[in-house]
Design a protein around this motif. Structure first.
Motif, PDB file in Angstrom:
ATOM      1  N   VAL A  18       0.965  -1.096  -0.048  1.00 40.70           N
ATOM      2  CA  VAL A  18       0.075  -0.020  -0.026  1.00 40.70           C
ATOM      3  C   VAL A  18       0.768   1.539  -0.176  1.00 40.70           C
ATOM      4  O   VAL A  18       0.570   2.141  -0.653  1.00 40.70           O
ATOM      5  CB  VAL A  18      -1.024  -0.085   1.219  1.00 40.70           C
ATOM      6  CG1 VAL A  18      -1.716   1.244   1.429  1.00 40.70           C
ATOM      7  CG2 VAL A  18      -1.968  -1.228   0.987  1.00 40.70           C
ATOM      8  N   MET A  19       1.902   1.322   0.867  1.00 37.48           N
ATOM      9  CA  MET A  19       2.680   2.420   0.858  1.00 37.48           C
ATOM     10  C   MET A  19       3.423   2.865  -0.487  1.00 37.48           C
ATOM     11  O   MET A  19       3.686   3.739  -0.765  1.00 37.48           O
ATOM     12  CB  MET A  19       3.782   2.305   2.073  1.00 37.48           C
ATOM     13  CG  MET A  19       3.246   2.615   3.239  1.00 37.48           C
ATOM     14  SD  MET A  19       2.393   4.175   3.491  1.00 37.48           S
ATOM     15  CE  MET A  19       3.634   5.344   3.188  1.00 37.48           C
ATOM     16  N   VAL A  22       0.983   4.385  -2.648  1.00 39.78           N
ATOM     17  CA  VAL A  22       0.868   5.672  -2.583  1.00 39.78           C
ATOM     18  C   VAL A  22       2.337   6.429  -2.846  1.00 39.78           C
ATOM     19  O   VAL A  22       2.210   7.602  -3.341  1.00 39.78           O
ATOM     20  CB  VAL A  22       0.764   5.799  -0.810  1.00 39.78           C
ATOM     21  CG1 VAL A  22       0.999   7.229  -0.310  1.00 39.78           C
ATOM     22  CG2 VAL A  22      -0.497   5.533  -0.404  1.00 39.78           C
ATOM     23  N   LEU A  23       3.346   5.792  -2.780  1.00 39.52           N
ATOM     24  CA  LEU A  23       4.568   6.456  -3.061  1.00 39.52           C
ATOM     25  C   LEU A  23       4.551   6.653  -4.681  1.00 39.52           C
ATOM     26  O   LEU A  23       4.908   7.785  -5.193  1.00 39.52           O
ATOM     27  CB  LEU A  23       5.957   5.629  -2.891  1.00 39.52           C
ATOM     28  CG  LEU A  23       7.196   6.023  -3.266  1.00 39.52           C
ATOM     29  CD1 LEU A  23       7.378   7.478  -2.654  1.00 39.52           C
ATOM     30  CD2 LEU A  23       8.153   5.125  -2.885  1.00 39.52           C
ATOM     31  N   CYS A  24       3.904   5.710  -5.441  1.00 40.29           N
ATOM     32  CA  CYS A  24       4.054   5.987  -6.913  1.00 40.29           C
ATOM     33  C   CYS A  24       3.036   6.935  -7.136  1.00 40.29           C
ATOM     34  O   CYS A  24       3.592   7.738  -8.150  1.00 40.29           O
ATOM     35  CB  CYS A  24       3.415   4.536  -7.349  1.00 40.29           C
ATOM     36  SG  CYS A  24       4.663   3.488  -7.396  1.00 40.29           S
ATOM     37  N   THR A  25       1.874   7.162  -6.597  1.00 41.36           N
ATOM     38  CA  THR A  25       0.953   8.232  -6.888  1.00 41.36           C
ATOM     39  C   THR A  25       1.624   9.422  -6.441  1.00 41.36           C
ATOM     40  O   THR A  25       1.419  10.591  -7.214  1.00 41.36           O
ATOM     41  CB  THR A  25      -0.319   8.168  -5.871  1.00 41.36           C
ATOM     42  OG1 THR A  25      -0.809   7.012  -6.093  1.00 41.36           O
ATOM     43  CG2 THR A  25      -1.180   9.117  -6.271  1.00 41.36           C
ATOM     44  N   CYS A  26       2.473   9.565  -5.502  1.00 47.60           N
ATOM     45  CA  CYS A  26       3.147  10.890  -4.943  1.00 47.60           C
ATOM     46  C   CYS A  26       4.235  11.343  -6.140  1.00 47.60           C
ATOM     47  O   CYS A  26       4.281  12.575  -6.439  1.00 47.60           O
ATOM     48  CB  CYS A  26       3.984  10.613  -3.770  1.00 47.60           C
ATOM     49  SG  CYS A  26       2.642  10.701  -2.140  1.00 47.60           S
ATOM     50  N   THR A  40       6.335  13.692  -0.901  1.00 42.47           N
ATOM     51  CA  THR A  40       7.068  12.491  -1.647  1.00 42.47           C
ATOM     52  C   THR A  40       8.181  12.060  -0.745  1.00 42.47           C
ATOM     53  O   THR A  40       8.293  10.999  -0.623  1.00 42.47           O
ATOM     54  CB  THR A  40       7.267  12.635  -3.130  1.00 42.47           C
ATOM     55  OG1 THR A  40       6.131  13.396  -3.836  1.00 42.47           O
ATOM     56  CG2 THR A  40       8.154  11.700  -3.914  1.00 42.47           C
ATOM     57  N   VAL A  43       6.703  10.357   2.241  1.00 42.95           N
ATOM     58  CA  VAL A  43       5.967   9.004   2.153  1.00 42.95           C
ATOM     59  C   VAL A  43       7.233   7.979   1.505  1.00 42.95           C
ATOM     60  O   VAL A  43       7.426   6.856   1.829  1.00 42.95           O
ATOM     61  CB  VAL A  43       5.252   8.940   0.907  1.00 42.95           C
ATOM     62  CG1 VAL A  43       4.774   7.764   0.233  1.00 42.95           C
ATOM     63  CG2 VAL A  43       3.969   9.655   1.385  1.00 42.95           C
ATOM     64  N   HIS A  47       7.979   4.417   3.407  1.00 47.82           N
ATOM     65  CA  HIS A  47       8.069   3.138   2.760  1.00 47.82           C
ATOM     66  C   HIS A  47       9.680   2.363   2.689  1.00 47.82           C
ATOM     67  O   HIS A  47       9.474   1.184   3.023  1.00 47.82           O
ATOM     68  CB  HIS A  47       7.905   3.366   0.985  1.00 47.82           C
ATOM     69  CG  HIS A  47       8.042   2.223   0.350  1.00 47.82           C
ATOM     70  ND1 HIS A  47       7.320   0.826   0.430  1.00 47.82           N
ATOM     71  CD2 HIS A  47       9.218   1.914  -0.576  1.00 47.82           C
ATOM     72  CE1 HIS A  47       7.653   0.228  -0.400  1.00 47.82           C
ATOM     73  NE2 HIS A  47       8.889   0.598  -1.028  1.00 47.82           N
TER      74      HIS A  47
END
Length: 110
Positions: A18-19, A22-26, A40, A43, A47
């Motif tokens: 999940v993290m 989230v990191l990819c989205t950031c 970013t 996060v 991660h």
């Protein structure tokens, strides 16, 4: 092998996966739209710490399950590939559950 070894691994696999998403989205927002640079950074550090914990728990599970090096390496690397940890976790649970069931003491017959 105790069930807690598998439970720790599963929790960290989900959390790490999940993290990573989230990191990819950031990263998309940071490099695609030029916003969220500080988020970013935070996060990515979270991660990173969670991935290190994931490595420890996955290695512990792999050593107790007596996995070959290639399988262990695939499980360890799956925490760095977005969504891979979700699929690998399911495979690991199917493989390790019988090992846990085999360790359960037999009920005493009266």
């Amino acid at each position: 092998m105790k069930r807690s070894v598998l439970t720790r691994y599963r929790a960290m696999a989900y959390l790490t996966a999940v993290m990573l998403l989230v990191l990819c989205t950031c990263m998309v927002f940071k490099y695609g739209f030029g916003m969220g640079k500080d988020l970013t950074l935070v996060v990515s550090q979270i991660h990173g710490v969670l991935y290190i914990i994931y490595l420890v728990f996955a290695f512990d599970l792999g050593s107790k399950a007596k996995w070959k090096f290639g399988k262990l390496l695939w499980v360890l690397i799956s925490g760095t590939i977005p969504t891979a940890a979700f699929f690998v976790e399911r495979q690991v649970v199917r493989e390790v559950e019988p090992l846990i069931a085999g360790d359960a003491p037999e009920p005493v017959k009266v």
